[in-house]
Design an enzyme around this catalytic site. Structure first.
Site, PDB file in Angstrom:
ATOM      1  CD  GLU A 148      -1.141  -0.520   3.673  1.00 24.28           C
ATOM      2  OE1 GLU A 148      -2.000  -1.375   3.444  1.00 24.28           O
ATOM      3  OE2 GLU A 148      -0.943  -0.014   4.776  1.00 24.28           O
ATOM      4  CE  LYS A 153       6.785   5.761   5.573  1.00 20.03           C
ATOM      5  NZ  LYS A 153       6.686   7.179   5.871  1.00 20.03           N
ATOM      6  CG  ASP A 179       5.077  12.792   3.207  1.00 22.82           C
ATOM      7  OD1 ASP A 179       5.322  12.554   4.410  1.00 22.82           O
ATOM      8  OD2 ASP A 179       5.808  13.476   2.488  1.00 22.82           O
ATOM      9  CE1 TYR A 220      -0.725   3.250  10.147  1.00 23.48           C
ATOM     10  CE2 TYR A 220      -0.969   4.991   8.519  1.00 23.48           C
ATOM     11  CZ  TYR A 220      -0.491   4.546   9.739  1.00 23.48           C
ATOM     12  OH  TYR A 220       0.197   5.391  10.545  1.00 23.48           O
ATOM     13  CE  LYS A 226      10.539   7.590   3.007  1.00 21.90           C
ATOM     14  NZ  LYS A 226      11.249   8.031   4.201  1.00 21.90           N
ATOM     15  CB  CYS A 258      10.252  44.662 -20.696  1.00 16.52           C
ATOM     16  SG  CYS A 258      10.056  43.079 -21.524  1.00 16.52           S
ATOM     17  CB  CYS A 290      10.273  44.944 -25.541  1.00 19.52           C
ATOM     18  SG  CYS A 290       9.145  45.476 -24.245  1.00 19.52           S
ATOM     19  CB  CYS A 336       6.294  43.887 -20.145  1.00 15.41           C
ATOM     20  SG  CYS A 336       6.687  44.664 -21.714  1.00 15.41           S
ATOM     21  CB  CYS A 343       6.772  43.104 -25.339  1.00 15.31           C
ATOM     22  SG  CYS A 343       7.758  41.925 -24.413  1.00 15.31           S
TER      23      CYS A 343
HETATM   24  S1  IVH Z   1       2.069   1.067   9.126  1.00 14.69           S
HETATM   25  C1  IVH Z   1       3.781  -0.926  12.582  1.00 14.69           C
HETATM   26  N1  IVH Z   1       1.113   1.889   6.831  1.00 14.69           N
HETATM   27  O1  IVH Z   1       4.706   5.901   8.149  1.00 14.69           O
HETATM   28  C2  IVH Z   1       3.517  -0.209  11.357  1.00 14.69           C
HETATM   29  N2  IVH Z   1       2.360   3.411   8.133  1.00 14.69           N
HETATM   30  O2  IVH Z   1       7.529   5.423   9.245  1.00 14.69           O
HETATM   31  C3  IVH Z   1       3.148   1.190  11.581  1.00 14.69           C
HETATM   32  N3  IVH Z   1       2.555   5.643   7.185  1.00 14.69           N
HETATM   33  O3  IVH Z   1       4.265   6.510  11.550  1.00 14.69           O
HETATM   34  C4  IVH Z   1       2.800   1.971  10.431  1.00 14.69           C
HETATM   35  N4  IVH Z   1       1.355   5.256   5.376  1.00 14.69           N
HETATM   36  O4  IVH Z   1       2.595   7.538   9.956  1.00 14.69           O
HETATM   37  C5  IVH Z   1       1.813   2.210   7.905  1.00 14.69           C
HETATM   38  N5  IVH Z   1       0.178   2.525   4.809  1.00 14.69           N
HETATM   39  C6  IVH Z   1       0.868   2.828   5.889  1.00 14.69           C
HETATM   40  C7  IVH Z   1       1.410   4.113   6.091  1.00 14.69           C
HETATM   41  C8  IVH Z   1       2.160   4.358   7.232  1.00 14.69           C
HETATM   42  C9  IVH Z   1       2.042   6.162   6.061  1.00 14.69           C
HETATM   43  C10 IVH Z   1       3.400   6.379   8.147  1.00 14.69           C
HETATM   44  C11 IVH Z   1       2.935   6.251   9.563  1.00 14.69           C
HETATM   45  C12 IVH Z   1       4.101   5.793  10.369  1.00 14.69           C
HETATM   46  C13 IVH Z   1       5.240   6.051   9.442  1.00 14.69           C
HETATM   47  C14 IVH Z   1       6.300   5.008   9.682  1.00 14.69           C
END
Ligand code: IVH
Length: 676
Positions: free
Chosen positions: A116, A118, A120, A228, A318, A412, A415, A430, A436
């Site tokens: 899934e 991650k 932000d 999650y 990442k 400008c 021109c 301008c 121009c």
């Molecule tokens: S699982 C034990 N799933 O990433 C597992 N974390 O570096 C705990 N995060 O603090 C987290 N998307 O805030 C999980 N699909 C996802 C996530 C996720 C974002 C963040 C979360 C956590 C950080 C870990």
């Protein structure tokens, strides 16, 4: 309210209805009723609660709007610690993770990986007792966080009350609260307008929004929460057998979970998922900084256990960072079609968001001041989505001794005409107008572009070449070009030259809205051009319209009216228009009587593949008949025209009971309206 229904019954009914509607809207993205209906029911509930304050329960949808500010956040202890994740930055590191996992398991123990995105944002925990949200908390140090209950209540995708059945009396759910990119851009745009400090990225904006002691401020930020995990207490281990099953349950109970979850067999499946999402990354409506891979089976997770603060059964792979530091080498000034001068940062090239970037926008001079940036500074560049790279911050304390201020130009750069800063505007312009070269060149690019005259093959680079070679000065010159002249240009053969002449010829047959848009009148975008065309129906009527007459057009205010009026008052513009018409640019007549437009007031959606015309042609024709053509289906849609292989929009229309017609039906409507 009918007499037979008591206020508490009616309030309960309204709460249920509003919960259902907001779940459909915010979690499933499938609105059931128009916004106005939601607002009406909401106000009815507010009125009942005002009269009977005892009926105002914490799970009432009216409690999402925020309440009295707190003086401080309380501390919350996490009964089950909130862990973090180990990171992998390469395929090798990910394969090492997989080897470590398998080495700890018996040979016959088979398992899957759940993949899934991650997200932000900010990690948060939600606690439900008997199905009602009673507490929201930040992660803090993982052992204890802050009580942000009032703030999470304002997040529309957080259920205040669980749906469905089968949830335990006490349920703790964890997920990420984040700000979608569109919300981030909106908040920053209004902060910029108000001269306030901007947020550097959506994550900071989400964090800042959740840290508010005044939950009414949080309520004004369009945050979302994607869940999650379930934090399973010792006596809840039987609830689900796998991570994917937990997410399925969460969805049934009303939580937003990632629609991108995928369970794969092995680490190669994980890598394929990573590559796929990396491709999709720029198009997602929110920032993701990588992929999380988790062993799906909870029994296997248990065998693997934890090491210090992270589980052994999960890892974050990442993506390339969307923010990087680099040096500002210089600032150049670009002049746009309307004369707006944009400062562009020239950077020491840096790899960010998956590409090497050497230019970034600084927007305008207020922005330079706000950032306090000087040439030579170390700055942070952000490149996310398809948005042009931005300078978001100066790294304090890293300013070199020879840093130079960025001087606001007086003339400008193209021109040499004086620049002016109209009162109330942040941009410097301008004053050269069509003297121009930059404004002329950008105007020609706009004229040729897809939504304007749609001249196939005449891209920005070619316009630059044509102007530099002295072959064109105005858009009217385009239609005098000959294949023999074009063929002499660099990188242009005889064949492409002939193609371009043919494309120019073809573009002469256009529509009045396209022509008006192509003229590049300030503040006249596609929609305004269409409204002007429909209102005046002929170019002659528009040209001679007074500012007052222009104000009668939908969405035209005093500023737009004055730009239009001023445009037609310039003799040069008149000459160019005459030359275009003389060259043979033409369009079909528009029906005089606008009220006779058969689709006026209707909203249509086009989906699937059409055989007889492109979707954008169909769109134009529907608009000529007065319809608004929208990109997504809602309860407000009047009709969906579905071509071959129509997908989710068709499905949604059917679910919502919206009228659907096929291509034949569409053609019949267009024929009837005289568009075919
Ligand atoms: S699982 C034990 N799933 O990433 C597992 N974390 O570096 C705990 N995060 O603090 C987290 N998307 O805030 C999980 N699909 C996802 C996530 C996720 C974002 C963040 C979360 C956590 C950080 C870990």
């Amino acid at each position: 309210m009918t007499n037979s229904t008591s206020p508490d019954q009616r309030a309960a009914e309204l709460r249920d209805q509003l919960h259902l509607y907001s779940h459909q809207y915010y979690v499933l993205d499938q609105p059931l009723v128009p916004d106005a209906e939601y607002d009406r029911l909401f106000r009815e509930l507010q009125a009942i609660e005002a009269e009977h304050p005892e009926l105002r329960s914490p799970d009432s949808p009216t409690q999402r709007v925020g309440g009295e500010p707190l003086s401080a956040f309380k501390t919350v202890r996490h009964e089950i610690p909130m862990l973090s994740l180990d990171n992998a930055f390469s395929e090798d590191e990910l394969r090492d993770f997989d080897r470590r996992v398998r080495s700890r398991l018996a040979d016959e123990q088979s398992f899957h990986y759940a993949c899934e995105p991650k997200l932000d944002g900010i990690a948060a925990s939600l606690l439900y007792v008997d199905g009602i949200l009673v507490r929201g908390a930040t992660r803090g140090d993982g052992q204890q966080g802050e009580d942000i209950t009032e703030n999470v209540r304002t997040v529309a995708s957080v259920p205040l009350k669980l749906r469905g059945a089968g949830w335990p009396d006490e349920l703790e759910v964890r997920g990420e609260i984040y700000l979608p990119r569109a919300g981030f851009e909106k908040i920053n745009a209004s902060a910029r307008e108000a001269g306030n400090k901007l947020f550097v990225n959506p994550r900071n904006a989400a964090a800042g929004s959740l840290r508010q002691l005044d939950s009414r401020i949080t309520a004004s930020r369009p945050l979302e929460m994607c869940c999650y995990s379930i934090a399973l207490r010792d006596d809840q281990q039987e609830l689900v057998a796998s991570h994917s099953e937990a997410l399925e349950k969460l969805a049934q109970w009303g939580f937003l979970v990632s629609p991108l979850l995928k369970v794969v067999d092995d680490i190669d499946g994980c890598l394929a998922y990573y590559r796929d999402l990396l491709q999709q990354r720029d198009g997602l409506p929110y920032d993701i900084d990588g992929i999380v891979f988790k062993v799906d089976e909870l029994a296997v997770q248990q065998t693997l256990g934890f090491v210090s603060r992270a589980p052994r059964w999960a890892i974050a792979h990442k993506f390339p960072a969307q923010e990087e530091m680099t040096t500002l080498k210089d600032v150049e000034f670009q002049v746009g079609r309307t004369g707006a001068v944009t400062p562009v940062a020239k950077l020491e090239p840096v790899f960010v968001g998956g590409v090497t970037v050497s230019n970034a926008t600084l927007h305008n001079f207020d922005e330079i001041q706000r950032l306090g940036v000087m040439i030579g500074d170390q700055i942070i560049i952000r490149r996310a989505g398809d948005v042009i790279p931005q300078v978001v911050q100066v790294v304090e304390g890293k300013r070199p001794a020879d840093a130079r201020p960025i001087l606001v130009p007086e003339n400008c750069p193209v021109c040499d005409s004086p620049l002016e800063k109209p009162p109330g505007e942040a941009v410097l312009r301008c004053t050269g107008g069509l003297i121009c070269g930059a404004q002329r060149r950008e105007g020609i690019k706009h004229f040729a572009s897809r939504k304007a005259m749609d001249i196939d093959g005449l891209g920005d680079k070619l316009v630059d070449q044509l102007v530099e070679a002295g072959l064109i000065e105005t858009v009217a010159d385009l239609f005098r070009l000959e294949a023999s002249q074009l063929a002499e240009l660099e990188r242009m053969g005889q064949k492409s030259a002939e193609n371009l002449v043919a494309a120019l010829e073809k573009s002469k047959q256009t529509t009045l809205p396209r022509f008006l848009f192509a003229l590049g009148i300030r503040e006249v975008g596609e929609a305004t051009a269409r409204n002007l065309a429909l209102h005046f129906t002929t170019l002659a009527a528009l040209k001679s319209a007074s500012e007052e007459a222009l104000l009668a057009v939908t969405d035209v205010g005093p500023i737009v009216a004055s730009h239009i009026h001023a445009f037609f008052a310039v003799a040069h513009n008149q000459e160019v228009i005459d030359a275009l018409l003389a060259a043979g640019v033409h369009w079909p007549e528009i029906a005089q009587n606008v009220s006779a437009q058969p689709l006026a007031g209707q909203t249509w959606v086009l989906t699937g593949n059409l055989d007889r015309m492109t979707r954008s042609e169909a769109k134009e024709k529907l608009q000529a008949l007065g319809a608004k053509v929208a990109g997504s289906v809602s309860a407000k849609t009047d009709c969906v025209a579905a071509g071959a292989a129509a997908g989710s929009k068709l499905k949604k229309a059917e679910e919502l009971g919206v009228k659907v017609i096929d291509e034949e039906g569409l053609i019949a409507v267009l024929k009837q309206g005289g568009q075919l």
